[in-house]
Scaffold this motif. Structure first.
Motif, mmCIF file in Angstrom:
data_model
loop_
_atom_site.group_PDB
_atom_site.id
_atom_site.type_symbol
_atom_site.label_atom_id
_atom_site.label_comp_id
_atom_site.label_asym_id
_atom_site.label_seq_id
_atom_site.Cartn_x
_atom_site.Cartn_y
_atom_site.Cartn_z
ATOM 1 N N ALA A 9 0.827 -1.206 0.000
ATOM 2 C CA ALA A 9 0.000 0.000 0.000
ATOM 3 C C ALA A 9 0.862 1.257 0.000
ATOM 4 O O ALA A 9 0.572 2.231 -0.704
ATOM 5 N N VAL A 10 1.916 1.252 0.797
ATOM 6 C CA VAL A 10 2.816 2.411 0.843
ATOM 7 C C VAL A 10 3.530 2.580 -0.489
ATOM 8 O O VAL A 10 3.681 3.700 -1.002
ATOM 9 N N ALA A 11 3.972 1.467 -1.094
ATOM 10 C CA ALA A 11 4.637 1.544 -2.398
ATOM 11 C C ALA A 11 3.696 2.082 -3.466
ATOM 12 O O ALA A 11 4.099 2.868 -4.333
ATOM 13 N N GLY A 12 2.424 1.690 -3.392
ATOM 14 C CA GLY A 12 1.468 2.164 -4.382
ATOM 15 C C GLY A 12 1.090 3.615 -4.212
ATOM 16 O O GLY A 12 0.636 4.263 -5.169
ATOM 17 N N SER A 13 1.240 4.163 -3.005
ATOM 18 C CA SER A 13 0.859 5.556 -2.742
ATOM 19 C C SER A 13 1.878 6.558 -3.262
ATOM 20 O O SER A 13 1.630 7.758 -3.210
ATOM 21 N N THR A 14 3.026 6.092 -3.760
ATOM 22 C CA THR A 14 4.035 7.026 -4.263
ATOM 23 C C THR A 14 3.572 7.739 -5.521
ATOM 24 O O THR A 14 3.993 8.868 -5.778
ATOM 25 N N GLY A 15 2.723 7.093 -6.322
ATOM 26 C CA GLY A 15 2.205 7.733 -7.526
ATOM 27 C C GLY A 15 3.191 7.822 -8.666
ATOM 28 O O GLY A 15 2.943 8.537 -9.646
ATOM 29 N N VAL A 16 4.312 7.119 -8.570
ATOM 30 C CA VAL A 16 5.323 7.195 -9.629
ATOM 31 C C VAL A 16 4.801 6.555 -10.911
ATOM 32 O O VAL A 16 5.041 7.054 -12.015
ATOM 33 N N THR A 17 4.083 5.452 -10.787
ATOM 34 C CA THR A 17 3.496 4.782 -11.946
ATOM 35 C C THR A 17 1.977 4.719 -11.758
ATOM 36 O O THR A 17 1.479 4.844 -10.627
ATOM 37 N N PRO A 18 1.214 4.558 -12.829
ATOM 38 C CA PRO A 18 -0.246 4.486 -12.702
ATOM 39 C C PRO A 18 -0.684 3.355 -11.770
ATOM 40 O O PRO A 18 -0.396 2.185 -12.023
ATOM 41 N N GLY A 19 -1.362 3.717 -10.686
ATOM 42 C CA GLY A 19 -1.851 2.715 -9.749
ATOM 43 C C GLY A 19 -0.764 1.926 -9.066
ATOM 44 O O GLY A 19 -1.014 0.845 -8.544
#
Length: 365
Positions: A269-279
């Motif tokens: 979840a934390v990795a996904g919240s970075t917003g670097v890539t779509p979703g």
């Protein structure tokens, strides 16, 4: 007037085409990962996979219910179907655009709720409190995962994150309930706006307008019980999504590593919240696979579970929410206005009075 109407229709058509283009681009670029996710279904237990879909639906419904609870604070009867459609489409928009996806999703949701007659202060307040509650709930989940995994450093970090995420919520609630806290919040916001104005050379904010806006927010009333309901639904949102991951693991035939599940889920979840890539595409897959492998799962089974989970958590929301997004944009200003809650008892009372009143023929002349 005709020229203005034509420009609006043209802008709406451009936005619809842009939304279609973004979704199609993501599908084309990520088709290899989508193919891997679909091929991974061949060896999955369909019963557990269907249960994973059910858990993800519960997660989305919990988030929609928490938003509806906040949107009703201003006295509007926010319809569940409309709130869910806007939330679903906003999630797809957030997943399809890197870096600015979350911000664009908030703007999209704000515009959609305003078209349905919601007050600007109520709409902005509801979206802000919803985001704060969601972040705070994730911090609590991280703390629980750190405790369950027996990681003292992660526990300390989780407590720190929970405190940081909870501070804005406490500030907002105090500023709405107590005049002195509202005055202090007015001063802090005015100072922050002044600092931004000096740095970027932008015009300042009128203190009277800011105070009037805070007064409007102060008129929004929710009891502590209702705030607790919103936060509980935010926790259910994250836990149901984590349960989706657990069901995906069971679908591969592997036992669920319960001791490290929450901590592994939090890492994704934390990795996904970075917003670097779509979703969080590829980032979530890599972080979640590594975290599950660290709990003792075989890397191949961990990857299969993550691909099955992302088929539900990412692709189902992206494609279904994208179709909902296009539908809402095509509908434009034809959305139905939310009725007022306090108007309904009055309307029923007026109807009862009309039925009880004698007719003109029966009245004495």
């Amino acid at each position: 007037m005709k020229a203005r109407s034509w420009r609006r229709q043209w802008a709406r058509a451009v936005l619809v085409l842009l939304a279609i283009g973004v979704i199609v681009t993501v599908v084309i670029v990520d088709r290899h990962a989508l193919g891997q996710s679909l091929s991974a279904l061949g060896g999955l237990d369909p019963r557990w996979f269907l249960l994973a879909i059910f858990c993800e639906v519960i997660s989305l419904v919990a988030f929609g219910l928490s938003r509806r609870r906040l949107l009703r604070a201003g006295g509007d009867q926010a319809r569940f179907s409309s709130v869910m459609a806007i939330t679903y489409a906003g999630n797809a928009l957030s997943m399809s655009i890197p870096f600015a996806g979350a911000q664009l999703a908030v703007v999209f949701s704000y515009q959609q709720f305003r078209r349905r007659g919601l007050d600007p202060a109520v709409t902005g307040w509801a979206l802000g409190v919803s985001a704060i509650a969601s972040s705070s709930a994730l911090a609590i989940v991280l703390v629980a995962g750190a405790f369950a995994g027996g990681a003292p450093v992660a526990t300390a970090v989780g407590f720190l994150g929970a405190a940081i995420f909870a501070l804005p919520a406490i500030t907002v609630i105090l500023a709405l309930r107590y005049p002195r806290a509202r005055v202090l919040a007015n001063r802090v916001i005015a100072w922050a706006v002044g600092l931004v104005r000096r740095i970027f050379h932008k015009p300042g904010l009128d203190p009277a307008a800011l105070d009037e806006f805070l007064e409007q927010l102060a008129g929004i009333r929710l009891s502590w019980h209702e705030y607790g309901e919103v936060f509980a639904l935010a926790v259910v949102n994250w836990l149901a999504d984590c349960a989706c991951l657990a069901c995906a693991i069971k679908a591969t035939g592997e036992p669920v590593p319960w001791a490290g599940l929450l901590l592994a889920y939090g890492a994704g979840a934390v990795a996904g919240s970075t917003g670097v890539t779509p979703g969080g595409f590829l980032i979530v897959e890599a972080a979640l696979t590594a975290a599950l492998a660290a709990t003792g799962m075989a890397p191949g089974h961990a990857l299969a579970a993550v691909l099955a989970y992302r088929l539900v958590n990412f692709w189902m929301i992206l494609l279904g929410g994208g179709a909902t997004l296009i539908f809402l944009r095509l509908r434009g200003n034809r959305a139905r206005i939310f009725p007022r809650i306090d108007d309904q008892p009055r309307a029923r009372a007026d109807a009862a009075a009309d039925r009880a009143a004698p007719s003109t023929a029966d009245r004495p002349q």
